[in-house]
Design an enzyme around this catalytic site. Sequence first.
Site, PDB file in Angstrom:
ATOM      1  N   CYS A   4       0.851  -1.199   0.000  1.00 49.84           N
ATOM      2  CA  CYS A   4       0.000   0.000   0.000  1.00 49.84           C
ATOM      3  C   CYS A   4       0.888   1.252   0.000  1.00 49.84           C
ATOM      4  O   CYS A   4       1.779   1.403   0.837  1.00 49.84           O
ATOM      5  CB  CYS A   4      -0.904  -0.024   1.230  1.00 49.84           C
ATOM      6  SG  CYS A   4      -1.692   1.556   1.579  1.00 49.84           S
ATOM      7  N   CYS A   7       0.734   3.168   3.304  1.00 46.75           N
ATOM      8  CA  CYS A   7       1.464   2.429   4.347  1.00 46.75           C
ATOM      9  C   CYS A   7       2.967   2.645   4.162  1.00 46.75           C
ATOM     10  O   CYS A   7       3.704   2.785   5.155  1.00 46.75           O
ATOM     11  CB  CYS A   7       1.136   0.946   4.300  1.00 46.75           C
ATOM     12  SG  CYS A   7      -0.478   0.501   4.979  1.00 46.75           S
ATOM     13  N   ASP A  30      -0.226  16.744  -0.461  1.00 42.13           N
ATOM     14  CA  ASP A  30      -0.623  15.977  -1.645  1.00 42.13           C
ATOM     15  C   ASP A  30       0.364  16.256  -2.773  1.00 42.13           C
ATOM     16  O   ASP A  30       0.817  17.386  -2.982  1.00 42.13           O
ATOM     17  CB  ASP A  30      -2.045  16.377  -2.062  1.00 42.13           C
ATOM     18  CG  ASP A  30      -2.647  15.406  -3.052  1.00 42.13           C
ATOM     19  OD1 ASP A  30      -3.574  14.672  -2.662  1.00 42.13           O
ATOM     20  OD2 ASP A  30      -2.190  15.372  -4.219  1.00 42.13           O
ATOM     21  N   HIS A  46      -3.672   0.500   8.571  1.00 44.29           N
ATOM     22  CA  HIS A  46      -4.343   0.418   7.278  1.00 44.29           C
ATOM     23  C   HIS A  46      -5.833   0.111   7.430  1.00 44.29           C
ATOM     24  O   HIS A  46      -6.200  -0.895   8.021  1.00 44.29           O
ATOM     25  CB  HIS A  46      -3.694  -0.659   6.396  1.00 44.29           C
ATOM     26  CG  HIS A  46      -4.300  -0.712   5.023  1.00 44.29           C
ATOM     27  ND1 HIS A  46      -3.770  -0.043   3.953  1.00 44.29           N
ATOM     28  CD2 HIS A  46      -5.429  -1.312   4.578  1.00 44.29           C
ATOM     29  CE1 HIS A  46      -4.532  -0.233   2.897  1.00 44.29           C
ATOM     30  NE2 HIS A  46      -5.545  -1.008   3.243  1.00 44.29           N
ATOM     31  N   GLY A  91     -14.121   8.802  -6.813  1.00 49.83           N
ATOM     32  CA  GLY A  91     -12.801   9.367  -7.078  1.00 49.83           C
ATOM     33  C   GLY A  91     -11.690   8.837  -6.203  1.00 49.83           C
ATOM     34  O   GLY A  91     -10.564   9.334  -6.272  1.00 49.83           O
ATOM     35  N   HIS A  98      -7.912   8.307   3.586  1.00 47.71           N
ATOM     36  CA  HIS A  98      -7.214   9.587   3.750  1.00 47.71           C
ATOM     37  C   HIS A  98      -8.227  10.710   3.652  1.00 47.71           C
ATOM     38  O   HIS A  98      -9.101  10.696   2.779  1.00 47.71           O
ATOM     39  CB  HIS A  98      -6.110   9.762   2.693  1.00 47.71           C
ATOM     40  CG  HIS A  98      -6.566   9.475   1.305  1.00 47.71           C
ATOM     41  ND1 HIS A  98      -6.715   8.184   0.840  1.00 47.71           N
ATOM     42  CD2 HIS A  98      -6.923  10.297   0.293  1.00 47.71           C
ATOM     43  CE1 HIS A  98      -7.124   8.219  -0.414  1.00 47.71           C
ATOM     44  NE2 HIS A  98      -7.280   9.493  -0.776  1.00 47.71           N
ATOM     45  N   HIS A 100      -8.701  14.574   2.724  1.00 45.57           N
ATOM     46  CA  HIS A 100      -8.052  15.694   2.038  1.00 45.57           C
ATOM     47  C   HIS A 100      -8.402  16.964   2.811  1.00 45.57           C
ATOM     48  O   HIS A 100      -9.585  17.299   2.927  1.00 45.57           O
ATOM     49  CB  HIS A 100      -8.601  15.869   0.622  1.00 45.57           C
ATOM     50  CG  HIS A 100      -8.355  14.738  -0.323  1.00 45.57           C
ATOM     51  ND1 HIS A 100      -7.438  14.809  -1.343  1.00 45.57           N
ATOM     52  CD2 HIS A 100      -8.946  13.518  -0.442  1.00 45.57           C
ATOM     53  CE1 HIS A 100      -7.469  13.685  -2.053  1.00 45.57           C
ATOM     54  NE2 HIS A 100      -8.368  12.879  -1.517  1.00 45.57           N
TER      55      HIS A 100
HETATM   56  P1  DGP Z   1      -7.980   9.963  -3.817  1.00 44.21           P
HETATM   57  O1  DGP Z   1      -8.159  10.194  -5.289  1.00 44.21           O
HETATM   58  O2  DGP Z   1      -9.084  10.586  -2.968  1.00 44.21           O
HETATM   59  O3  DGP Z   1      -7.756   8.503  -3.488  1.00 44.21           O
HETATM   60  O4  DGP Z   1      -6.672  10.770  -3.412  1.00 44.21           O
HETATM   61  C1  DGP Z   1      -5.388  10.257  -3.553  1.00 44.21           C
HETATM   62  C2  DGP Z   1      -4.461  11.419  -3.474  1.00 44.21           C
HETATM   63  O5  DGP Z   1      -3.162  10.930  -3.225  1.00 44.21           O
HETATM   64  C3  DGP Z   1      -4.381  12.260  -4.752  1.00 44.21           C
HETATM   65  O6  DGP Z   1      -4.861  13.575  -4.483  1.00 44.21           O
HETATM   66  C4  DGP Z   1      -2.901  12.283  -5.107  1.00 44.21           C
HETATM   67  C5  DGP Z   1      -2.237  11.776  -3.848  1.00 44.21           C
HETATM   68  N1  DGP Z   1      -1.044  10.982  -4.084  1.00 44.21           N
HETATM   69  C6  DGP Z   1      -0.952   9.901  -4.903  1.00 44.21           C
HETATM   70  N2  DGP Z   1       0.287   9.388  -4.843  1.00 44.21           N
HETATM   71  C7  DGP Z   1       0.971  10.169  -3.951  1.00 44.21           C
HETATM   72  C8  DGP Z   1       2.319  10.132  -3.471  1.00 44.21           C
HETATM   73  O7  DGP Z   1       3.133   9.272  -3.816  1.00 44.21           O
HETATM   74  N3  DGP Z   1       2.676  11.095  -2.581  1.00 44.21           N
HETATM   75  C9  DGP Z   1       1.787  12.060  -2.159  1.00 44.21           C
HETATM   76  N4  DGP Z   1       2.246  12.972  -1.297  1.00 44.21           N
HETATM   77  N5  DGP Z   1       0.515  12.112  -2.592  1.00 44.21           N
HETATM   78  C10 DGP Z   1       0.119  11.176  -3.482  1.00 44.21           C
END
Ligand code: DGP
Length: 112
Positions: A4, A7, A30, A46, A91, A98, A100
């Site tokens: 994950c 994780c 993000d 997790h 989405g 998580h 946002h």
């Molecule tokens: P969601 O689409 O709600 O599952 O949001 C996932 C978020 O995770 C998206 O806004 C981009 C972010 N994200 C994806 N990969 C990474 C990463 O490797 N590092 C960080 N900091 N954010 C990430």
Amino acid sequence: MPECLFCAIVAGDIPADIVLRTDSVVAFRDIDPKAPTHILVVPTEHHSNVGELSEQAPEAAAAVLQAAAEIARMEDLAGYRLVFNTGAEAGQSVFHVHGHVLGGRSLTWPPG
Ligand code: DGP
């Protein structure tokens, strides 16, 4: 390394811009921000989505909400939006729950 992505970030195996860490939550910026402040808050354990988190670990769910409020204070946000995309149709792309934390600009309603 854990399979994950989040994780792996919690474990420190993948780098992230971490803004807050406690025993129960980690918060990091993000990678693809949608607002001047866009921070993800995850429980260290997790759980796939916010529904499962609230049922399986209500104390961790509360810790995520408290961390979001603390981040809003740390970032000096006049207001903020806390979003839990739940399920691919809504989405969600990373299946480690998580929140946002979005702020730093005027946010429109309804979201797309
Ligand atoms: P969601 O689409 O709600 O599952 O949001 C996932 C978020 O995770 C998206 O806004 C981009 C972010 N994200 C994806 N990969 C990474 C990463 O490797 N590092 C960080 N900091 N954010 C990430």
